[in-house]
Scaffold this motif. Structure first.
Motif, PDB file in Angstrom:
ATOM      1  N   VAL A  31      -4.309  -3.876   5.186  1.00 10.63           N
ATOM      2  CA  VAL A  31      -3.021  -3.392   5.678  1.00 10.63           C
ATOM      3  C   VAL A  31      -3.189  -2.411   6.847  1.00 10.63           C
ATOM      4  CG1 VAL A  31      -0.989  -2.022   5.041  1.00 10.63           C
ATOM      5  CG2 VAL A  31      -1.821  -3.832   3.513  1.00 10.63           C
ATOM      6  N   SER A  32      -4.155  -1.474   6.738  1.00 15.40           N
ATOM      7  CA  SER A  32      -4.256  -0.472   7.812  1.00 15.40           C
ATOM      8  C   SER A  32      -4.616  -1.096   9.166  1.00 15.40           C
ATOM      9  CB  SER A  32      -5.212   0.660   7.416  1.00 15.40           C
ATOM     10  OG  SER A  32      -6.516   0.195   7.197  1.00 15.40           O
ATOM     11  N   PRO A  33      -5.507  -2.107   9.260  1.00 11.87           N
ATOM     12  CA  PRO A  33      -5.732  -2.725  10.576  1.00 11.87           C
ATOM     13  C   PRO A  33      -4.480  -3.415  11.106  1.00 11.87           C
ATOM     14  CG  PRO A  33      -7.507  -3.284   9.071  1.00 11.87           C
ATOM     15  CD  PRO A  33      -6.426  -2.642   8.258  1.00 11.87           C
ATOM     16  N   ARG A  46       0.851  -1.192   0.000  1.00  8.13           N
ATOM     17  CA  ARG A  46       0.000   0.000   0.000  1.00  8.13           C
ATOM     18  C   ARG A  46       0.889   1.245   0.000  1.00  8.13           C
ATOM     19  NH1 ARG A  46      -2.843  -3.710  -0.514  1.00  8.13           N
ATOM     20  NH2 ARG A  46      -4.847  -4.211   0.483  1.00  8.13           N
ATOM     21  N   SER A  47       0.321   2.338  -0.484  1.00 11.50           N
ATOM     22  CA  SER A  47       1.034   3.620  -0.504  1.00 11.50           C
ATOM     23  C   SER A  47       0.599   4.468   0.688  1.00 11.50           C
ATOM     24  CB  SER A  47       0.690   4.387  -1.789  1.00 11.50           C
ATOM     25  OG  SER A  47       1.032   3.628  -2.923  1.00 11.50           O
ATOM     26  N   TYR A  48       1.549   5.207   1.290  1.00  8.24           N
ATOM     27  CA  TYR A  48       1.216   6.147   2.368  1.00  8.24           C
ATOM     28  C   TYR A  48       2.003   7.444   2.192  1.00  8.24           C
ATOM     29  CZ  TYR A  48      -1.409   2.381   4.368  1.00  8.24           C
ATOM     30  OH  TYR A  48      -2.343   1.379   4.532  1.00  8.24           O
ATOM     31  N   SER A  49       1.302   8.548   2.241  1.00  9.16           N
ATOM     32  CA  SER A  49       1.938   9.859   2.099  1.00  9.16           C
ATOM     33  C   SER A  49       2.841  10.134   3.293  1.00  9.16           C
ATOM     34  CB  SER A  49       0.881  10.956   2.030  1.00  9.16           C
ATOM     35  OG  SER A  49       0.052  10.742   0.914  1.00  9.16           O
TER      36      SER A  49
HETATM   37  C1  LIG Z   1      -0.515   7.919  -3.137  1.00 13.45           C
HETATM   38  C2  LIG Z   1      -1.351   7.416  -1.987  1.00 13.45           C
HETATM   39  C3  LIG Z   1      -1.100   7.901  -0.709  1.00 13.45           C
HETATM   40  C4  LIG Z   1      -1.866   7.431   0.370  1.00 13.45           C
HETATM   41  N1  LIG Z   1      -1.627   7.952   1.611  1.00 13.45           N
HETATM   42  C5  LIG Z   1      -2.383   7.540   2.658  1.00 13.45           C
HETATM   43  C6  LIG Z   1      -2.185   8.116   3.959  1.00 13.45           C
HETATM   44  O1  LIG Z   1      -1.342   9.008   4.154  1.00 13.45           O
HETATM   45  N2  LIG Z   1      -2.961   7.661   4.979  1.00 13.45           N
HETATM   46  C7  LIG Z   1      -3.914   6.688   4.798  1.00 13.45           C
HETATM   47  O2  LIG Z   1      -4.565   6.297   5.774  1.00 13.45           O
HETATM   48  N3  LIG Z   1      -4.122   6.142   3.569  1.00 13.45           N
HETATM   49  C8  LIG Z   1      -3.379   6.536   2.513  1.00 13.45           C
HETATM   50  N4  LIG Z   1      -3.571   5.973   1.273  1.00 13.45           N
HETATM   51  C9  LIG Z   1      -4.519   4.842   1.151  1.00 13.45           C
HETATM   52  C10 LIG Z   1      -3.773   3.538   1.461  1.00 13.45           C
HETATM   53  O3  LIG Z   1      -2.834   3.271   0.412  1.00 13.45           O
HETATM   54  C11 LIG Z   1      -4.702   2.317   1.556  1.00 13.45           C
HETATM   55  O4  LIG Z   1      -5.513   2.287   0.415  1.00 13.45           O
HETATM   56  C12 LIG Z   1      -5.563   2.339   2.807  1.00 13.45           C
HETATM   57  O5  LIG Z   1      -4.749   2.340   3.986  1.00 13.45           O
HETATM   58  C13 LIG Z   1      -6.467   1.098   2.837  1.00 13.45           C
HETATM   59  O6  LIG Z   1      -5.688  -0.055   2.819  1.00 13.45           O
HETATM   60  P1  LIG Z   1      -6.188  -1.383   3.537  1.00 13.45           P
HETATM   61  O7  LIG Z   1      -5.251  -2.471   3.134  1.00 13.45           O
HETATM   62  O8  LIG Z   1      -6.416  -1.159   5.001  1.00 13.45           O
HETATM   63  O9  LIG Z   1      -7.603  -1.605   2.915  1.00 13.45           O
HETATM   64  P2  LIG Z   1      -7.928  -2.506   1.622  1.00 13.45           P
HETATM   65  O10 LIG Z   1      -7.845  -3.956   1.989  1.00 13.45           O
HETATM   66  O11 LIG Z   1      -7.115  -2.047   0.481  1.00 13.45           O
HETATM   67  O12 LIG Z   1      -9.422  -2.122   1.412  1.00 13.45           O
HETATM   68  C14 LIG Z   1      -9.797  -0.774   1.097  1.00 13.45           C
HETATM   69  C15 LIG Z   1     -11.285  -0.722   0.871  1.00 13.45           C
HETATM   70  O13 LIG Z   1     -11.612  -1.453  -0.307  1.00 13.45           O
HETATM   71  C16 LIG Z   1     -12.535  -2.466  -0.011  1.00 13.45           C
HETATM   72  N5  LIG Z   1     -12.163  -3.668  -0.780  1.00 13.45           N
HETATM   73  C17 LIG Z   1     -11.036  -4.378  -0.677  1.00 13.45           C
HETATM   74  N6  LIG Z   1     -11.038  -5.388  -1.564  1.00 13.45           N
HETATM   75  C18 LIG Z   1     -12.198  -5.308  -2.227  1.00 13.45           C
HETATM   76  C19 LIG Z   1     -12.804  -6.058  -3.266  1.00 13.45           C
HETATM   77  N7  LIG Z   1     -12.203  -7.123  -3.806  1.00 13.45           N
HETATM   78  N8  LIG Z   1     -13.998  -5.678  -3.714  1.00 13.45           N
HETATM   79  C20 LIG Z   1     -14.635  -4.604  -3.193  1.00 13.45           C
HETATM   80  N9  LIG Z   1     -14.118  -3.860  -2.205  1.00 13.45           N
HETATM   81  C21 LIG Z   1     -12.924  -4.206  -1.732  1.00 13.45           C
HETATM   82  C22 LIG Z   1     -12.442  -2.718   1.488  1.00 13.45           C
HETATM   83  O14 LIG Z   1     -13.669  -3.173   1.985  1.00 13.45           O
HETATM   84  C23 LIG Z   1     -12.071  -1.357   2.013  1.00 13.45           C
HETATM   85  O15 LIG Z   1     -13.193  -0.559   2.291  1.00 13.45           O
HETATM   86  C24 LIG Z   1      -2.860   6.451   0.175  1.00 13.45           C
HETATM   87  C25 LIG Z   1      -3.095   5.958  -1.120  1.00 13.45           C
HETATM   88  C26 LIG Z   1      -2.358   6.440  -2.182  1.00 13.45           C
HETATM   89  C27 LIG Z   1      -2.647   5.898  -3.568  1.00 13.45           C
END
Ligand SMILES: Cc1cc2nc3c(=O)[nH]c(=O)nc-3n(C[C@H](O)[C@H](O)[C@H](O)COP(=O)(O)OP(=O)(O)OC[C@H]3O[C@@H](n4cnc5c(N)ncnc54)[C@H](O)[C@@H]3O)c2cc1C
Length: 254
Positions: free
Chosen positions: A91-93, A65-68
């Motif tokens: 990833v965030s949890p 995942r990407s984070y600023s």
């Molecule tokens: C350039 C950039 C910078 C970022 N900076 C930050 C930051 O500074 N801080 C921050 O908190 N985040 C930031 N993000 C977002 C971060 O990269 C993640 O996307 C975020 O933390 C969620 O990741 P996760 O793994 O917890 O959730 P994920 O598992 O990726 O899920 C995200 C959402 O998508 C849904 N989902 C997952 N899979 C599916 C599927 N197959 N079908 C339908 N829905 C689905 C989930 O239910 C959830 O609501 C940034 C993203 C980018 C692109």
């Protein structure tokens, strides 16, 4: 308008992964904590850029995942990331529930030269952030505060409630310096608590008022947050007369 949709997989292939140590964790709000990472090989970055993080499970499964980066480029210690916990995320949890100080996490960066600002680029600067999308804009504001030359800047920061504003006290203190940095808060599910703030979603009338608070038309506009916020804020800015070519966006994909 130029869009930066930057999934982790789009980072330059030449950018190597490296281990980084989780040096500290600090709770910001109920859903957001700061994670301070010390990369083995520290790197220079520009305000607004991000890093990619990679987790590897014991069975070899990997998630990226990407984070600023929230820190100012002037920071010499570990870099600060502010991560919002999505209950149904992957990833965030992990960061909120499992990661502990001393852990090693793979990182590569900096990424995203497109969404970066340096005081040398000048201003006035209009920054529009929704939710955790404020993070790269905070890096820009911290960078501006750390420099002697400070172009006028205005941050519109939208969140649901007062208690969900990440970096709130720091931003209020920076506005209190009266050095050309102005802060407008837009709360979508809370009341207005300060003059010049809003209790509604971003719209054209709000944007017109914000533009009048800057001494001149903005030379650069950065918009960051989830897809609905970025679309609404960029549309409002264009409706209020901002040229689309001045607007740079980064979407967090929610
Ligand atoms: C350039 C950039 C910078 C970022 N900076 C930050 C930051 O500074 N801080 C921050 O908190 N985040 C930031 N993000 C977002 C971060 O990269 C993640 O996307 C975020 O933390 C969620 O990741 P996760 O793994 O917890 O959730 P994920 O598992 O990726 O899920 C995200 C959402 O998508 C849904 N989902 C997952 N899979 C599916 C599927 N197959 N079908 C339908 N829905 C689905 C989930 O239910 C959830 O609501 C940034 C993203 C980018 C692109």
């Amino acid at each position: 308008m130029t869009d930066a949709v930057a999934p982790a997989a789009s980072a330059p292939l030449a950018l190597p992964w490296q281990p980084a140590t989780l040096a500290a964790i600090a709770k910001q709000t109920a859903r957001v904590s700061s994670f301070f990472l010390a990369p083995q090989r520290p790197f220079a970055f520009e305000a607004g850029q991000h890093v990619d993080l990679r987790l590897t499970a014991p069975d070899g499964y990997q998630a990226e995942r990407s984070y600023s980066i929230a820190s100012a480029p002037e920071t010499t210690g570990p870099i600060e990331l502010a991560i919002e916990r999505l209950d149904d995320g992957e990833v965030s949890p992990y960061f909120h529930d499992v990661a502990a100080v001393g852990d090693e996490i793979e990182l590569r960066g900096p990424v995203g030269r497109h969404f970066a600002w340096n005081v040398r680029d000048g201003g006035p600067l209009l920054l529009l952030g929704g939710g955790s999308g404020v993070v790269p804009l905070v890096s820009m504001i911290r960078h501006r505060a750390a420099q002697a030359s400070r172009p006028p800047a205005l941050l519109l920061y939208s969140a649901r409630r007062w208690d969900e504003l990440v970096f709130r006290d720091e931003l209020l203190a920076l506005q209190g310096r009266r050095d050309g940095f102005d802060l407008a808060l837009a709360l979508t599910r809370d009341r207005v608590r300060r003059p010049g703030n809003y209790a509604r979603r971003v719209d054209k009338a709000m944007m017109t008022e914000l533009l009048a608070r800057l001494p001149q038309r903005p030379a650069q506009v950065f918009v960051c947050g989830g897809n609905p916020f970025v679309s609404a804020a960029a549309d409002a800015a264009i409706a209020a007369g901002i040229e689309p070519r001045l607007i740079r966006t980064e979407r967090y994909g929610q």
